[in-house]
Write a protein that holds these residues in place. Structure first.
Motif, PDB file in Angstrom:
ATOM      1  N   ILE A 292     -29.928  -8.123  72.759  1.00 43.38           N
ATOM      2  CA  ILE A 292     -29.960  -9.088  72.003  1.00 43.38           C
ATOM      3  C   ILE A 292     -31.355  -9.275  71.357  1.00 43.38           C
ATOM      4  O   ILE A 292     -32.269  -9.434  71.986  1.00 43.38           O
ATOM      5  CB  ILE A 292     -29.482 -10.655  72.563  1.00 43.38           C
ATOM      6  N   THR A 293     -31.259  -9.184  70.081  1.00 35.82           N
ATOM      7  CA  THR A 293     -32.569  -9.650  69.104  1.00 35.82           C
ATOM      8  C   THR A 293     -32.336 -10.898  68.332  1.00 35.82           C
ATOM      9  O   THR A 293     -31.339 -11.095  67.695  1.00 35.82           O
ATOM     10  CB  THR A 293     -33.013  -8.706  68.341  1.00 35.82           C
ATOM     11  N   THR A 294     -33.227 -11.945  68.577  1.00 34.70           N
ATOM     12  CA  THR A 294     -33.258 -13.027  67.792  1.00 34.70           C
ATOM     13  C   THR A 294     -34.289 -13.306  66.784  1.00 34.70           C
ATOM     14  O   THR A 294     -35.157 -12.372  66.706  1.00 34.70           O
ATOM     15  CB  THR A 294     -33.186 -14.337  68.628  1.00 34.70           C
ATOM     16  N   ILE A 295     -34.458 -14.326  65.889  1.00 35.89           N
ATOM     17  CA  ILE A 295     -35.390 -14.563  64.873  1.00 35.89           C
ATOM     18  C   ILE A 295     -36.712 -14.560  65.826  1.00 35.89           C
ATOM     19  O   ILE A 295     -37.649 -14.210  65.027  1.00 35.89           O
ATOM     20  CB  ILE A 295     -35.207 -15.695  64.126  1.00 35.89           C
ATOM     21  N   GLU A 296     -36.794 -15.094  66.853  1.00 33.20           N
ATOM     22  CA  GLU A 296     -38.148 -15.165  67.425  1.00 33.20           C
ATOM     23  C   GLU A 296     -38.818 -14.142  67.941  1.00 33.20           C
ATOM     24  O   GLU A 296     -39.869 -13.844  67.891  1.00 33.20           O
ATOM     25  CB  GLU A 296     -37.957 -15.917  68.787  1.00 33.20           C
ATOM     26  N   ASP A 297     -37.950 -12.816  67.754  1.00 33.12           N
ATOM     27  CA  ASP A 297     -38.707 -11.313  68.112  1.00 33.12           C
ATOM     28  C   ASP A 297     -38.495 -10.367  66.874  1.00 33.12           C
ATOM     29  O   ASP A 297     -39.012  -9.380  67.227  1.00 33.12           O
ATOM     30  CB  ASP A 297     -37.726 -10.750  69.092  1.00 33.12           C
ATOM     31  N   ILE A 298     -38.106 -11.070  65.685  1.00 31.23           N
ATOM     32  CA  ILE A 298     -37.883 -10.135  64.600  1.00 31.23           C
ATOM     33  C   ILE A 298     -39.011  -9.557  64.021  1.00 31.23           C
ATOM     34  O   ILE A 298     -39.317  -8.290  63.654  1.00 31.23           O
ATOM     35  CB  ILE A 298     -36.850 -10.479  63.436  1.00 31.23           C
ATOM     36  N   GLN A 299     -40.319 -10.314  64.296  1.00 35.72           N
ATOM     37  CA  GLN A 299     -41.560  -9.974  63.669  1.00 35.72           C
ATOM     38  C   GLN A 299     -42.311  -8.813  64.466  1.00 35.72           C
ATOM     39  O   GLN A 299     -43.109  -8.027  64.202  1.00 35.72           O
ATOM     40  CB  GLN A 299     -42.621 -11.160  63.789  1.00 35.72           C
ATOM     41  N   ASN A 300     -41.300  -8.237  65.702  1.00 34.52           N
ATOM     42  CA  ASN A 300     -42.078  -7.067  66.112  1.00 34.52           C
ATOM     43  C   ASN A 300     -40.983  -5.838  65.815  1.00 34.52           C
ATOM     44  O   ASN A 300     -41.421  -4.840  66.488  1.00 34.52           O
ATOM     45  CB  ASN A 300     -41.604  -7.366  67.960  1.00 34.52           C
ATOM     46  N   ASP A 301     -40.247  -5.986  64.783  1.00 36.24           N
ATOM     47  CA  ASP A 301     -39.634  -4.855  64.211  1.00 36.24           C
ATOM     48  C   ASP A 301     -40.458  -4.619  62.859  1.00 36.24           C
ATOM     49  O   ASP A 301     -40.499  -5.345  62.021  1.00 36.24           O
ATOM     50  CB  ASP A 301     -38.168  -5.076  64.222  1.00 36.24           C
ATOM     51  N   LYS A 302     -40.545  -3.494  62.585  1.00 40.82           N
ATOM     52  CA  LYS A 302     -41.456  -3.016  61.258  1.00 40.82           C
ATOM     53  C   LYS A 302     -40.391  -3.630  60.057  1.00 40.82           C
ATOM     54  O   LYS A 302     -41.170  -4.223  58.906  1.00 40.82           O
ATOM     55  CB  LYS A 302     -41.264  -1.378  61.137  1.00 40.82           C
ATOM     56  N   VAL A 303     -39.183  -3.463  60.071  1.00 42.87           N
ATOM     57  CA  VAL A 303     -38.412  -4.018  58.843  1.00 42.87           C
ATOM     58  C   VAL A 303     -38.292  -5.579  59.018  1.00 42.87           C
ATOM     59  O   VAL A 303     -38.453  -5.992  57.925  1.00 42.87           O
ATOM     60  CB  VAL A 303     -36.800  -3.353  59.061  1.00 42.87           C
TER      61      VAL A 303
END
Length: 152
Positions: free
Chosen positions: A70-81
């Protein structure tokens, strides 16, 4: 006890198998970036990624996430896209009230992960069902195009 991978970390939750992912995130994990909108998978405010795919967490039972990420908005900055999408959102000044934006960003990130050169029709199809009561759809589309340019 249910063991989940939430934002790259193993989490043990003492919840019922049928608890919606949304409530496990918000009430148990205190990850409040994912929003409750309609509770019927109609608005997209609760969008998170399950193994990279956007899902409506308000209707998806926690048991469906066992063995998945599960990926939430809290972690999306760790994804290049996700980084490109968040930067474009800021540059284009998409946000008005902001309530729907975590779901919008999660849907846009999923789109650009699978298609880095989306047409307007691709964007409209991918973002369909993510409702913005403020009507920022033209800025959302512009931000997705801007993020795609960053990824090129």
């Amino acid at each position: 006890m249910i063991i989940l991978n939430i934002n790259g970390k193993e989490e043990k939750l003492d919840v019922s198998d049928d608890m919606p992912i949304l409530w496990a995130l918000r009430d148990v994990m205190h990850l409040t970036g994912t929003k409750f909108g309609c509770g019927m998978a109609q608005c997209g405010a609760c969008t998170v990624h399950l193994d990279g795919e956007p899902i409506r967490s308000c209707i998806t039972p926690i048991a469906a996430a066992v063995g998945k990420k599960i990926t939430t908005i809290e972690d999306i900055q760790n994804d290049k896209v996700g980084q490109a999408v968040q930067a474009a959102w800021s540059e284009v000044d998409v946000v008005q009230c902001g309530y729907c934006q975590s779901g919008q960003i999660m849907a846009a990130t999923a789109l650009l992960t699978s298609n880095q050169t989306p047409t307007d029709a691709d964007i409209d199809a991918a973002m369909s069902g993510n409702i913005c009561r403020c009507g920022t759809y033209p800025r959302i589309r512009a931000a997705i195009h801007a993020a795609a340019t960053k990824l090129a």
